[in-house]
Design a protein around this motif. Structure first.
Motif, PDB file in Angstrom:
ATOM      1  N   ALA A 114       0.842  -1.194   0.000  1.00 64.34           N
ATOM      2  CA  ALA A 114       0.000   0.000   0.000  1.00 64.34           C
ATOM      3  C   ALA A 114       0.876   1.241   0.000  1.00 64.34           C
ATOM      4  N   THR A 115       0.346   2.303  -0.549  1.00 63.53           N
ATOM      5  CA  THR A 115       1.002   3.612  -0.527  1.00 63.53           C
ATOM      6  C   THR A 115       0.140   4.536   0.307  1.00 63.53           C
ATOM      7  N   PHE A 116       0.800   5.305   1.163  1.00 63.62           N
ATOM      8  CA  PHE A 116       0.096   6.214   2.059  1.00 63.62           C
ATOM      9  C   PHE A 116       0.617   7.628   1.890  1.00 63.62           C
ATOM     10  N   ALA A 117      -0.285   8.590   2.026  1.00 64.23           N
ATOM     11  CA  ALA A 117       0.118   9.992   2.095  1.00 64.23           C
ATOM     12  C   ALA A 117       0.753  10.222   3.458  1.00 64.23           C
ATOM     13  N   LYS A 118       1.633  11.172   3.522  1.00 62.64           N
ATOM     14  CA  LYS A 118       2.322  11.476   4.776  1.00 62.64           C
ATOM     15  C   LYS A 118       1.414  12.350   5.652  1.00 62.64           C
ATOM     16  N   ARG A 119       0.396  11.673   6.238  1.00 62.74           N
ATOM     17  CA  ARG A 119      -0.573  12.334   7.112  1.00 62.74           C
ATOM     18  C   ARG A 119      -0.741  11.484   8.357  1.00 62.74           C
ATOM     19  N   PRO A 120      -1.071  12.089   9.480  1.00 56.18           N
ATOM     20  CA  PRO A 120      -1.236  11.314  10.717  1.00 56.18           C
ATOM     21  C   PRO A 120      -2.230  10.161  10.607  1.00 56.18           C
ATOM     22  N   GLU A 121      -3.318  10.343   9.864  1.00 56.83           N
ATOM     23  CA  GLU A 121      -4.311   9.271   9.755  1.00 56.83           C
ATOM     24  C   GLU A 121      -3.781   8.057   8.981  1.00 56.83           C
ATOM     25  N   SER A 122      -2.674   8.216   8.282  1.00 54.53           N
ATOM     26  CA  SER A 122      -2.065   7.092   7.572  1.00 54.53           C
ATOM     27  C   SER A 122      -1.540   6.033   8.537  1.00 54.53           C
ATOM     28  N   VAL A 123      -1.177   6.448   9.738  1.00 54.80           N
ATOM     29  CA  VAL A 123      -0.713   5.483  10.742  1.00 54.80           C
ATOM     30  C   VAL A 123      -1.854   4.526  11.093  1.00 54.80           C
ATOM     31  N   THR A 124      -3.048   5.060  11.301  1.00 58.32           N
ATOM     32  CA  THR A 124      -4.219   4.229  11.584  1.00 58.32           C
ATOM     33  C   THR A 124      -4.531   3.330  10.398  1.00 58.32           C
ATOM     34  N   ASP A 125      -4.469   3.878   9.190  1.00 62.62           N
ATOM     35  CA  ASP A 125      -4.739   3.085   7.991  1.00 62.62           C
ATOM     36  C   ASP A 125      -3.735   1.934   7.855  1.00 62.62           C
ATOM     37  N   ALA A 126      -2.467   2.199   8.132  1.00 63.01           N
ATOM     38  CA  ALA A 126      -1.440   1.158   8.049  1.00 63.01           C
ATOM     39  C   ALA A 126      -1.660   0.079   9.101  1.00 63.01           C
ATOM     40  N   ARG A 127      -2.053   0.482  10.303  1.00 66.16           N
ATOM     41  CA  ARG A 127      -2.351  -0.500  11.353  1.00 66.16           C
ATOM     42  C   ARG A 127      -3.530  -1.381  10.946  1.00 66.16           C
ATOM     43  N   ASP A 128      -4.579  -0.763  10.402  1.00 67.83           N
ATOM     44  CA  ASP A 128      -5.758  -1.523   9.969  1.00 67.83           C
ATOM     45  C   ASP A 128      -5.392  -2.521   8.874  1.00 67.83           C
ATOM     46  N   LEU A 129      -4.608  -2.080   7.916  1.00 71.54           N
ATOM     47  CA  LEU A 129      -4.168  -2.953   6.827  1.00 71.54           C
ATOM     48  C   LEU A 129      -3.344  -4.121   7.377  1.00 71.54           C
ATOM     49  N   THR A 130      -2.458  -3.824   8.315  1.00 65.54           N
ATOM     50  CA  THR A 130      -1.605  -4.848   8.916  1.00 65.54           C
ATOM     51  C   THR A 130      -2.438  -5.850   9.701  1.00 65.54           C
ATOM     52  N   ARG A 131      -3.400  -5.368  10.457  1.00 68.08           N
ATOM     53  CA  ARG A 131      -4.270  -6.243  11.242  1.00 68.08           C
ATOM     54  C   ARG A 131      -5.017  -7.207  10.315  1.00 68.08           C
ATOM     55  N   ALA A 132      -5.527  -6.697   9.196  1.00 70.47           N
ATOM     56  CA  ALA A 132      -6.252  -7.538   8.241  1.00 70.47           C
ATOM     57  C   ALA A 132      -5.303  -8.543   7.578  1.00 70.47           C
ATOM     58  N   PHE A 133      -4.104  -8.111   7.236  1.00 68.55           N
ATOM     59  CA  PHE A 133      -3.102  -8.991   6.636  1.00 68.55           C
ATOM     60  C   PHE A 133      -2.781 -10.154   7.574  1.00 68.55           C
ATOM     61  N   VAL A 134      -2.480  -9.837   8.820  1.00 63.69           N
ATOM     62  CA  VAL A 134      -2.109 -10.863   9.796  1.00 63.69           C
ATOM     63  C   VAL A 134      -3.288 -11.798  10.065  1.00 63.69           C
ATOM     64  N   ALA A 135      -4.487 -11.250  10.161  1.00 62.10           N
ATOM     65  CA  ALA A 135      -5.669 -12.073  10.434  1.00 62.10           C
ATOM     66  C   ALA A 135      -5.937 -13.078   9.314  1.00 62.10           C
ATOM     67  N   GLY A 136      -5.495 -12.779   8.109  1.00 56.19           N
ATOM     68  CA  GLY A 136      -5.738 -13.663   6.978  1.00 56.19           C
ATOM     69  C   GLY A 136      -4.675 -14.716   6.741  1.00 56.19           C
ATOM     70  N   LEU A 137      -3.647 -14.760   7.565  1.00 55.23           N
ATOM     71  CA  LEU A 137      -2.565 -15.720   7.345  1.00 55.23           C
ATOM     72  C   LEU A 137      -2.927 -17.119   7.812  1.00 55.23           C
ATOM     73  N   THR A 138      -2.405 -18.108   7.090  1.00 54.81           N
ATOM     74  CA  THR A 138      -2.560 -19.514   7.440  1.00 54.81           C
ATOM     75  C   THR A 138      -1.178 -20.136   7.481  1.00 54.81           C
ATOM     76  N   PRO A 139      -0.773 -20.782   8.555  1.00 58.12           N
ATOM     77  CA  PRO A 139      -1.477 -20.864   9.824  1.00 58.12           C
ATOM     78  C   PRO A 139      -1.511 -19.514  10.519  1.00 58.12           C
ATOM     79  N   ALA A 140      -2.418 -19.401  11.461  1.00 58.22           N
ATOM     80  CA  ALA A 140      -2.623 -18.132  12.162  1.00 58.22           C
ATOM     81  C   ALA A 140      -1.371 -17.728  12.942  1.00 58.22           C
ATOM     82  N   VAL A 141      -1.216 -16.440  13.083  1.00 62.61           N
ATOM     83  CA  VAL A 141      -0.135 -15.863  13.872  1.00 62.61           C
ATOM     84  C   VAL A 141      -0.658 -15.672  15.295  1.00 62.61           C
ATOM     85  N   GLY A 142       0.162 -15.958  16.293  1.00 65.03           N
ATOM     86  CA  GLY A 142      -0.246 -15.789  17.682  1.00 65.03           C
ATOM     87  C   GLY A 142      -0.566 -14.341  18.012  1.00 65.03           C
TER      88      GLY A 142
END
Length: 137
Positions: free
Chosen positions: A16-44
């Motif tokens: 993903a590409t993000f603009a250099k804005r404070p809300e991009s930190v939240t967007d990156a966290r959300d993207l990461t959370r979804a990425f990790v949640a979709g992994l098989t086998p699951a991550v602890g």
């Protein structure tokens, strides 16, 4: 007798590409959370929280300190780890500073990333840099 193997995600799954804005930190966290949640086998749960924290700190550092208007985040799963790659348009490497315990200006993020990751590398180019952090899966 046949052994069944659980498939393992090892392909690049998120960029993903993000603009250099404070809300991009939240967007990156959300993207990461979804990425990790979709992994098989699951991550602890603890590993997932660590991955999210490192992404948050790296993107925060771009927003607060890097030149340029954009940054990119790339997440990739390997057999035994997760690679986080953040690139921005500033060739200056991250620098450690004394943590500000009273003024709230930071100084904790870069040492935290280095402590939590198995390895961290910074590749500098003429007009940009890429930080790569390898974390345990």
């Amino acid at each position: 007798m046949r052994t069944q193997h659980t498939p393992l995600d090892t392909a690049p799954l998120e960029t993903a590409t993000f603009a250099k804005r404070p809300e991009s930190v939240t967007d990156a966290r959300d993207l990461t959370r979804a990425f990790v949640a979709g992994l098989t086998p699951a991550v602890g749960a603890q590993a997932a929280a660590t991955i999210e924290l490192v992404v948050s700190e790296l993107i925060t550092n771009v927003v607060r300190h890097a030149r340029g208007a954009l940054c990119s985040l790339h997440l990739q799963a390997q057999h035994d780890g997760i690679t986080i790659t953040v690139s921005d348009a500033d060739p200056r490497p991250p620098r450690e500073r004394d943590p500000d315990l009273e003024g709230g200006t930071g100084g904790f993020g870069w040492p935290m990333v280095q402590q939590l990751a198995r390895t961290v590398s910074v590749t500098r180019y003429a007009t940009s840099k890429t930080i790569r952090a390898e974390l345990a899966r």
